[in-house]
Design a protein around this motif. Structure first.
Motif, PDB file in Angstrom:
ATOM      1  N   LYS A  27       0.798  -1.373   0.017  1.00 35.03           N
ATOM      2  CA  LYS A  27       0.192   0.068   0.045  1.00 35.03           C
ATOM      3  C   LYS A  27       0.763   1.389  -0.022  1.00 35.03           C
ATOM      4  O   LYS A  27       0.640   2.223  -0.763  1.00 35.03           O
ATOM      5  N   ARG A  28       1.786   1.125   0.980  1.00 34.88           N
ATOM      6  CA  ARG A  28       2.749   2.535   0.746  1.00 34.88           C
ATOM      7  C   ARG A  28       3.459   2.622  -0.323  1.00 34.88           C
ATOM      8  O   ARG A  28       3.474   3.615  -1.044  1.00 34.88           O
ATOM      9  N   GLY A  29       3.973   1.556  -0.869  1.00 34.76           N
ATOM     10  CA  GLY A  29       4.845   1.591  -2.183  1.00 34.76           C
ATOM     11  C   GLY A  29       3.676   2.170  -3.572  1.00 34.76           C
ATOM     12  O   GLY A  29       4.040   2.878  -4.293  1.00 34.76           O
ATOM     13  N   LEU A  30       2.280   1.750  -3.583  1.00 29.78           N
ATOM     14  CA  LEU A  30       1.470   2.176  -4.400  1.00 29.78           C
ATOM     15  C   LEU A  30       1.080   3.716  -4.356  1.00 29.78           C
ATOM     16  O   LEU A  30       1.095   4.415  -5.113  1.00 29.78           O
ATOM     17  N   GLU A  31       1.141   4.191  -2.921  1.00 30.20           N
ATOM     18  CA  GLU A  31       0.724   5.647  -2.460  1.00 30.20           C
ATOM     19  C   GLU A  31       2.148   6.297  -2.959  1.00 30.20           C
ATOM     20  O   GLU A  31       1.999   7.418  -3.593  1.00 30.20           O
ATOM     21  N   ALA A  32       3.224   5.902  -2.828  1.00 35.16           N
ATOM     22  CA  ALA A  32       4.583   6.645  -3.060  1.00 35.16           C
ATOM     23  C   ALA A  32       4.494   6.591  -4.696  1.00 35.16           C
ATOM     24  O   ALA A  32       5.199   7.866  -5.065  1.00 35.16           O
ATOM     25  N   ALA A  33       3.813   5.673  -5.433  1.00 37.76           N
ATOM     26  CA  ALA A  33       3.902   5.809  -6.911  1.00 37.76           C
ATOM     27  C   ALA A  33       2.738   6.791  -7.479  1.00 37.76           C
ATOM     28  O   ALA A  33       2.454   6.872  -8.450  1.00 37.76           O
ATOM     29  N   GLY A  34       2.087   7.192  -6.489  1.00 39.92           N
ATOM     30  CA  GLY A  34       0.881   8.106  -6.874  1.00 39.92           C
ATOM     31  C   GLY A  34      -0.678   7.756  -6.917  1.00 39.92           C
ATOM     32  O   GLY A  34      -1.451   8.270  -7.286  1.00 39.92           O
ATOM     33  N   VAL A  35      -0.553   6.347  -6.600  1.00 38.85           N
ATOM     34  CA  VAL A  35      -1.846   5.667  -6.510  1.00 38.85           C
ATOM     35  C   VAL A  35      -2.724   6.139  -5.251  1.00 38.85           C
ATOM     36  O   VAL A  35      -2.343   6.002  -4.048  1.00 38.85           O
ATOM     37  N   HIS A  36      -3.945   6.623  -5.631  1.00 41.36           N
ATOM     38  CA  HIS A  36      -4.694   7.030  -4.542  1.00 41.36           C
ATOM     39  C   HIS A  36      -5.595   5.625  -3.804  1.00 41.36           C
ATOM     40  O   HIS A  36      -6.439   5.016  -4.751  1.00 41.36           O
ATOM     41  N   VAL A  37      -5.350   5.060  -2.765  1.00 39.44           N
ATOM     42  CA  VAL A  37      -5.713   3.834  -2.230  1.00 39.44           C
ATOM     43  C   VAL A  37      -6.946   4.157  -1.184  1.00 39.44           C
ATOM     44  O   VAL A  37      -6.727   5.050  -0.277  1.00 39.44           O
ATOM     45  N   VAL A  38      -8.179   3.726  -1.496  1.00 33.61           N
ATOM     46  CA  VAL A  38      -9.170   3.949  -0.607  1.00 33.61           C
ATOM     47  C   VAL A  38      -9.566   2.643  -0.139  1.00 33.61           C
ATOM     48  O   VAL A  38     -10.147   1.555  -0.667  1.00 33.61           O
ATOM     49  N   LEU A  39      -9.487   2.405   1.152  1.00 32.77           N
ATOM     50  CA  LEU A  39      -9.994   1.117   1.926  1.00 32.77           C
ATOM     51  C   LEU A  39     -11.496   1.257   2.377  1.00 32.77           C
ATOM     52  O   LEU A  39     -12.015   2.308   2.524  1.00 32.77           O
ATOM     53  N   ASN A  40     -12.231  -0.008   2.709  1.00 31.63           N
ATOM     54  CA  ASN A  40     -13.408  -0.040   3.168  1.00 31.63           C
ATOM     55  C   ASN A  40     -14.545   0.605   2.673  1.00 31.63           C
ATOM     56  O   ASN A  40     -15.340   1.469   2.818  1.00 31.63           O
ATOM     57  N   VAL A  41     -14.437   0.208   1.236  1.00 29.60           N
ATOM     58  CA  VAL A  41     -15.430   0.947   0.232  1.00 29.60           C
ATOM     59  C   VAL A  41     -16.445  -0.331  -0.101  1.00 29.60           C
ATOM     60  O   VAL A  41     -16.421  -1.349  -0.093  1.00 29.60           O
ATOM     61  N   GLU A  42     -17.745   0.391  -0.222  1.00 31.15           N
ATOM     62  CA  GLU A  42     -18.860  -0.121  -0.775  1.00 31.15           C
ATOM     63  C   GLU A  42     -19.340   0.405  -1.996  1.00 31.15           C
ATOM     64  O   GLU A  42     -19.732   1.398  -2.004  1.00 31.15           O
ATOM     65  N   THR A  43     -18.910  -0.412  -2.992  1.00 26.73           N
ATOM     66  CA  THR A  43     -19.382  -0.093  -4.600  1.00 26.73           C
ATOM     67  C   THR A  43     -20.900   0.224  -4.603  1.00 26.73           C
ATOM     68  O   THR A  43     -21.338  -0.954  -4.425  1.00 26.73           O
ATOM     69  N   LYS A  44     -21.537   1.232  -5.066  1.00 26.38           N
ATOM     70  CA  LYS A  44     -22.800   1.238  -5.093  1.00 26.38           C
ATOM     71  C   LYS A  44     -23.331   1.142  -6.522  1.00 26.38           C
ATOM     72  O   LYS A  44     -24.347   0.665  -6.932  1.00 26.38           O
ATOM     73  N   GLN A  45     -22.436   1.769  -7.497  1.00 25.00           N
ATOM     74  CA  GLN A  45     -22.998   1.745  -8.927  1.00 25.00           C
ATOM     75  C   GLN A  45     -21.658   2.086  -9.965  1.00 25.00           C
ATOM     76  O   GLN A  45     -20.647   2.686  -9.551  1.00 25.00           O
ATOM     77  N   VAL A  46     -21.738   1.183 -10.926  1.00 23.19           N
ATOM     78  CA  VAL A  46     -20.749   1.565 -12.027  1.00 23.19           C
ATOM     79  C   VAL A  46     -21.540   1.762 -13.439  1.00 23.19           C
ATOM     80  O   VAL A  46     -22.426   0.936 -13.788  1.00 23.19           O
ATOM     81  N   GLU A  47     -21.478   2.892 -14.142  1.00 23.18           N
ATOM     82  CA  GLU A  47     -22.277   3.240 -15.203  1.00 23.18           C
ATOM     83  C   GLU A  47     -21.515   4.004 -16.326  1.00 23.18           C
ATOM     84  O   GLU A  47     -20.748   4.799 -15.927  1.00 23.18           O
ATOM     85  N   GLN A  48     -21.677   3.786 -17.552  1.00 21.69           N
ATOM     86  CA  GLN A  48     -21.134   4.315 -18.578  1.00 21.69           C
ATOM     87  C   GLN A  48     -21.784   5.698 -18.911  1.00 21.69           C
ATOM     88  O   GLN A  48     -23.131   5.486 -18.872  1.00 21.69           O
ATOM     89  N   THR A  49     -21.376   6.902 -18.936  1.00 26.58           N
ATOM     90  CA  THR A  49     -21.702   7.937 -19.118  1.00 26.58           C
ATOM     91  C   THR A  49     -21.137   8.577 -20.374  1.00 26.58           C
ATOM     92  O   THR A  49     -20.121   8.244 -20.665  1.00 26.58           O
ATOM     93  N   PRO A  50     -21.715   9.730 -21.007  1.00 27.71           N
ATOM     94  CA  PRO A  50     -21.050  10.522 -21.929  1.00 27.71           C
ATOM     95  C   PRO A  50     -19.663  11.031 -21.482  1.00 27.71           C
ATOM     96  O   PRO A  50     -18.718  11.227 -22.330  1.00 27.71           O
ATOM     97  N   ASP A  51     -19.540  11.259 -19.912  1.00 26.69           N
ATOM     98  CA  ASP A  51     -18.025  11.970 -19.883  1.00 26.69           C
ATOM     99  C   ASP A  51     -17.079  10.698 -19.460  1.00 26.69           C
ATOM    100  O   ASP A  51     -16.042  10.974 -19.084  1.00 26.69           O
ATOM    101  N   GLY A  52     -17.717   9.386 -19.420  1.00 29.94           N
ATOM    102  CA  GLY A  52     -16.700   8.257 -18.995  1.00 29.94           C
ATOM    103  C   GLY A  52     -17.719   7.356 -18.119  1.00 29.94           C
ATOM    104  O   GLY A  52     -18.673   7.391 -18.207  1.00 29.94           O
ATOM    105  N   ILE A  53     -16.683   6.701 -17.346  1.00 31.72           N
ATOM    106  CA  ILE A  53     -17.233   5.670 -16.473  1.00 31.72           C
ATOM    107  C   ILE A  53     -17.530   6.001 -15.192  1.00 31.72           C
ATOM    108  O   ILE A  53     -16.426   6.677 -14.447  1.00 31.72           O
ATOM    109  N   LEU A  54     -18.800   6.175 -14.658  1.00 35.58           N
ATOM    110  CA  LEU A  54     -18.856   6.763 -13.354  1.00 35.58           C
ATOM    111  C   LEU A  54     -19.135   5.617 -12.476  1.00 35.58           C
ATOM    112  O   LEU A  54     -19.687   4.564 -12.506  1.00 35.58           O
ATOM    113  N   VAL A  55     -18.222   5.700 -11.385  1.00 33.24           N
ATOM    114  CA  VAL A  55     -18.127   4.798 -10.095  1.00 33.24           C
ATOM    115  C   VAL A  55     -18.694   5.359  -9.033  1.00 33.24           C
ATOM    116  O   VAL A  55     -17.944   6.725  -8.402  1.00 33.24           O
ATOM    117  N   ARG A  56     -19.634   4.751  -8.286  1.00 27.58           N
ATOM    118  CA  ARG A  56     -20.294   5.734  -7.022  1.00 27.58           C
ATOM    119  C   ARG A  56     -20.106   4.752  -6.005  1.00 27.58           C
ATOM    120  O   ARG A  56     -20.168   3.455  -6.105  1.00 27.58           O
TER     121      ARG A  56
END
Length: 86
Positions: A27-56
């Motif tokens: 995790k620390r290595g990923l963050e040092a490389a610039g990856v934003h790591v978010v833990l304890n996530v409950e994904t609610k929706q993934v949807e294609q939109t005109p602007d891209g892929i919306l992840v809620r």
């Protein structure tokens, strides 16, 4: 990595099958490389939109992210039938 990368993890750490020390080091290595790591996530929706892929997702507040690409890694099943383990 040249682009903004966000890693959403539904548990309290990444690589949860590994030792906690290994998980935290990765995790620390990923963050040092610039990856934003978010833990304890409950994904609610993934949807294609005109602007891209919306992840809620919820963590603990509801958040929306629009992305060009989404990679979903939902688990793994080993393929050992060709290894002749008998």
């Amino acid at each position: 990595l040249g682009v903004a990368v966000t890693l959403l993890q539904n548990g309290d750490r990444i690589l949860n099958r590994e030792n906690p020390e290994v998980s935290e080091a990765v995790k620390r290595g990923l963050e040092a490389a610039g990856v934003h790591v978010v833990l304890n996530v409950e994904t609610k929706q993934v949807e294609q939109t005109p602007d891209g892929i919306l992840v809620r997702y919820v963590n603990p507040n509801e958040v929306e992210v629009v992305s060009e690409r989404v990679l979903i890694a939902a688990g793994r099943t080993p393929t050992v039938s060709t290894l002749q383990l008998n």
